[in-house]
Design a protein around this motif. Structure first.
Motif, PDB file in Angstrom:
ATOM      1  N   GLU A 164     -13.614  -7.786  -6.509  1.00 30.02           N
ATOM      2  CA  GLU A 164     -12.571  -7.320  -5.132  1.00 30.02           C
ATOM      3  C   GLU A 164     -11.937  -6.591  -5.350  1.00 30.02           C
ATOM      4  O   GLU A 164     -10.322  -6.566  -6.294  1.00 30.02           O
ATOM      5  CB  GLU A 164     -11.992  -8.985  -5.296  1.00 30.02           C
ATOM      6  N   ASP A 165     -12.245  -5.572  -4.537  1.00 32.52           N
ATOM      7  CA  ASP A 165     -10.530  -4.243  -5.003  1.00 32.52           C
ATOM      8  C   ASP A 165      -9.649  -4.764  -3.241  1.00 32.52           C
ATOM      9  O   ASP A 165      -9.281  -3.392  -2.897  1.00 32.52           O
ATOM     10  CB  ASP A 165     -11.798  -2.714  -4.660  1.00 32.52           C
ATOM     11  N   GLU A 166     -10.131  -5.007  -1.982  1.00 33.33           N
ATOM     12  CA  GLU A 166      -9.740  -5.705  -1.220  1.00 33.33           C
ATOM     13  C   GLU A 166      -9.288  -6.445  -0.694  1.00 33.33           C
ATOM     14  O   GLU A 166     -10.580  -7.557  -0.929  1.00 33.33           O
ATOM     15  CB  GLU A 166     -10.197  -4.927  -0.052  1.00 33.33           C
ATOM     16  N   ILE A 167      -8.551  -7.741  -0.772  1.00 35.94           N
ATOM     17  CA  ILE A 167      -7.619  -8.750  -0.221  1.00 35.94           C
ATOM     18  C   ILE A 167      -7.408  -8.837   1.200  1.00 35.94           C
ATOM     19  O   ILE A 167      -6.781  -8.426   1.562  1.00 35.94           O
ATOM     20  CB  ILE A 167      -6.811  -9.971  -0.918  1.00 35.94           C
ATOM     21  N   GLN A 223       5.141  -2.780  -0.042  1.00 33.19           N
ATOM     22  CA  GLN A 223       4.018  -2.583   1.833  1.00 33.19           C
ATOM     23  C   GLN A 223       3.283  -3.078   1.782  1.00 33.19           C
ATOM     24  O   GLN A 223       2.855  -3.237   2.584  1.00 33.19           O
ATOM     25  CB  GLN A 223       2.729  -1.297   0.449  1.00 33.19           C
ATOM     26  N   ILE A 224       2.924  -4.585   1.142  1.00 29.89           N
ATOM     27  CA  ILE A 224       2.593  -5.906   2.308  1.00 29.89           C
ATOM     28  C   ILE A 224       3.353  -6.454   2.642  1.00 29.89           C
ATOM     29  O   ILE A 224       3.101  -6.553   4.032  1.00 29.89           O
ATOM     30  CB  ILE A 224       2.011  -7.060   0.951  1.00 29.89           C
ATOM     31  N   VAL A 274      -5.091  -5.992   2.551  1.00 29.29           N
ATOM     32  CA  VAL A 274      -4.660  -4.514   1.686  1.00 29.29           C
ATOM     33  C   VAL A 274      -5.255  -4.036   0.523  1.00 29.29           C
ATOM     34  O   VAL A 274      -6.133  -5.454  -0.044  1.00 29.29           O
ATOM     35  CB  VAL A 274      -3.822  -5.119   1.798  1.00 29.29           C
ATOM     36  N   PRO A 275      -4.982  -3.344  -0.436  1.00 30.59           N
ATOM     37  CA  PRO A 275      -5.919  -3.283  -1.957  1.00 30.59           C
ATOM     38  C   PRO A 275      -5.327  -4.073  -3.215  1.00 30.59           C
ATOM     39  O   PRO A 275      -4.209  -5.341  -2.613  1.00 30.59           O
ATOM     40  CB  PRO A 275      -5.451  -1.612  -1.983  1.00 30.59           C
ATOM     41  N   ALA A 276      -6.103  -5.019  -3.804  1.00 31.94           N
ATOM     42  CA  ALA A 276      -6.160  -5.970  -4.628  1.00 31.94           C
ATOM     43  C   ALA A 276      -4.692  -5.741  -5.307  1.00 31.94           C
ATOM     44  O   ALA A 276      -3.887  -6.646  -5.704  1.00 31.94           O
ATOM     45  CB  ALA A 276      -7.185  -6.758  -5.410  1.00 31.94           C
ATOM     46  N   ASP A 277      -4.129  -4.606  -5.360  1.00 30.47           N
ATOM     47  CA  ASP A 277      -3.334  -4.269  -6.658  1.00 30.47           C
ATOM     48  C   ASP A 277      -2.186  -4.126  -5.883  1.00 30.47           C
ATOM     49  O   ASP A 277      -0.999  -2.940  -6.196  1.00 30.47           O
ATOM     50  CB  ASP A 277      -3.939  -3.125  -7.646  1.00 30.47           C
TER      51      ASP A 277
END
Length: 401
Positions: free
Chosen positions: A354-357, A381-382, A373-376
């Motif tokens: 999962e590199d994007e959620i 930013q979110i 958004v990116p997983a990290d």
């Protein structure tokens, strides 16, 4: 035992009434009677086969239909053959051993073939699938016969089967056991004629866990039939002449949609695991999820599509092989073998990461938008992206967040 007054012993008993039948069909006992006593036939007289008879209907004679074969019964001037027969599953209790060495003229199972097919440890057949009746009839008799074969040195494994699974009954639509007297019997030939063999097979596996009893549902068959039609239309379309041709949606290039690739590889992994566990219903459910993902994608990548066809193939062989044959005709570079002859696909662990959620954006408790958004991605930013979400932004005008 400690006092020397007794000794522990295990006895095995098979009730004669379970094994001895008064009918023609069945294995004749290799026994003859003489002066009220019985004895086994010599090995040179084996196997004992039924005599050819034009009339083998019951006659009321307690000796069974074979009593009418007077010449066959007369073994010698003083001895007669046993006229009872074994149940037909008497042979099926040991046929799994003969399958390991079917062309050996000297013995039913050579030590080499036994070690190769049955193993040398606990061994035995990997999986025995049968209903409740085999669990209490052929299975115990197989155990007794197998134990006897071990004692005689013919077999080295202590048990005939490593795993036993009892499948549940398919009930009538009224939830009761199918019976002609109840009028709730479903004829599978009728289902195949109307919906096809793939639909029948797939629905039986989709009804629920293998071990459970499940009521039949004609509407359920229709639903599975529609699912297979969707699979067909994913890569097939009708031309102006009304003929089915390969769809222009099919893309020979690599899959650029990470989400679609993830769903496909999740499907490969889950179907592989579920088939091993005999959890066919959940495997089919995941393939339906994958079909939805392929339907919603703009293009259908060839590599992922072929992998999907391969995992669906054991469940719906007719449809998948037909699609594969049409693709082979349209794309000569494809593997020319049938799907069932090609290697089972392997899932890519990297595709499952999962590199994007997806983040849900709510305002005053109401869903307004989703953002990917990116997983990290950091929290600030979110939040910034959520405030700029197109569907959420109009609901934030004049408000302090």
């Amino acid at each position: 035992e400690d006092q020397g007054k007794g000794k522990r012993r295990v006895n095995y008993k098979l009730r004669d009434w379970l094994f001895s039948r008064q009918r023609y069909w069945g294995e004749p006992f290799p026994i003859v009677w003489e002066n009220g006593t019985h004895q086994a036939l010599p090995e040179s007289d084996l196997p004992v086969l039924q005599p050819a008879m034009d009339d083998f209907k019951p006659t009321g004679d307690p000796r069974g239909p074979l009593a009418k074969a007077t010449e066959w019964i007369r073994y010698s001037p003083a001895a007669e053959r046993e006229t009872n027969t074994m149940p037909q599953w008497a042979g099926s209790c040991w046929y799994y051993l003969r399958f390991c060495d079917p062309r050996n003229p000297d013995t039913f199972l050579s030590p080499e073939a036994g070690r190769y097919w049955l193993g040398t440890g606990h061994g035995g057949v990997d999986l025995y699938v049968g209903g409740s009746a085999p669990a209490v009839l052929p299975r115990p008799h197989a155990g007794v016969g197998h134990t006897g074969s071990v004692g005689l040195g013919h077999v080295s494994t202590p048990e005939p089967f490593q795993r036993l699974v009892n499948q549940g009954l398919i009930l009538g639509e009224d939830g009761q056991k199918m019976s002609k007297s109840r009028g709730n019997v479903i004829n599978p030939d009728d289902v195949v004629r109307e919906y096809g063999a793939d639909s029948l097979r797939l629905f039986e596996m989709f009804m629920g866990p293998l071990q459970d009893a499940k009521p039949w549902s004609t509407k359920g068959v229709e639903g599975v039939h529609r699912f297979l039609a969707r699979v067909w239309r994913l890569v097939m379309e009708e031309n102006q002449a009304g003929d089915w041709v390969v769809s222009s949606r099919l893309d020979e290039g690599p899959c650029a949609d990470k989400r679609l690739r993830k769903v496909v590889h999740e499907t490969i992994r889950k179907v592989t695991d579920d088939v091993e566990r005999l959890a066919f219903n959940t495997a089919i459910s995941q393939m339906m999820v994958c079909t939805n993902a392929l339907t919603n994608s703009g293009r259908v990548p060839m590599g992922e599509w072929l992998d999907f066809l391969k995992v669906l193939n054991p469940f719906a062989p007719h449809l998948t092989e037909e699609v594969n044959a049409r693709l082979q005709a349209a794309f000569p570079a494809l593997d020319r073998r049938q799907l069932c002859q090609q290697p089972w696909p392997a899932w890519d662990p990297a595709a499952l990461v999962e590199d994007e959620i997806t983040i849900v954006v709510q305002i005053n408790g109401k869903l307004r938008d989703h953002i990917d958004v990116p997983a990290d991605c950091p929290r600030d930013q979110i939040e910034a992206r959520a405030l700029q979400a197109p569907k959420a932004k109009p609901h934030l005008e004049g408000l302090t967040v």
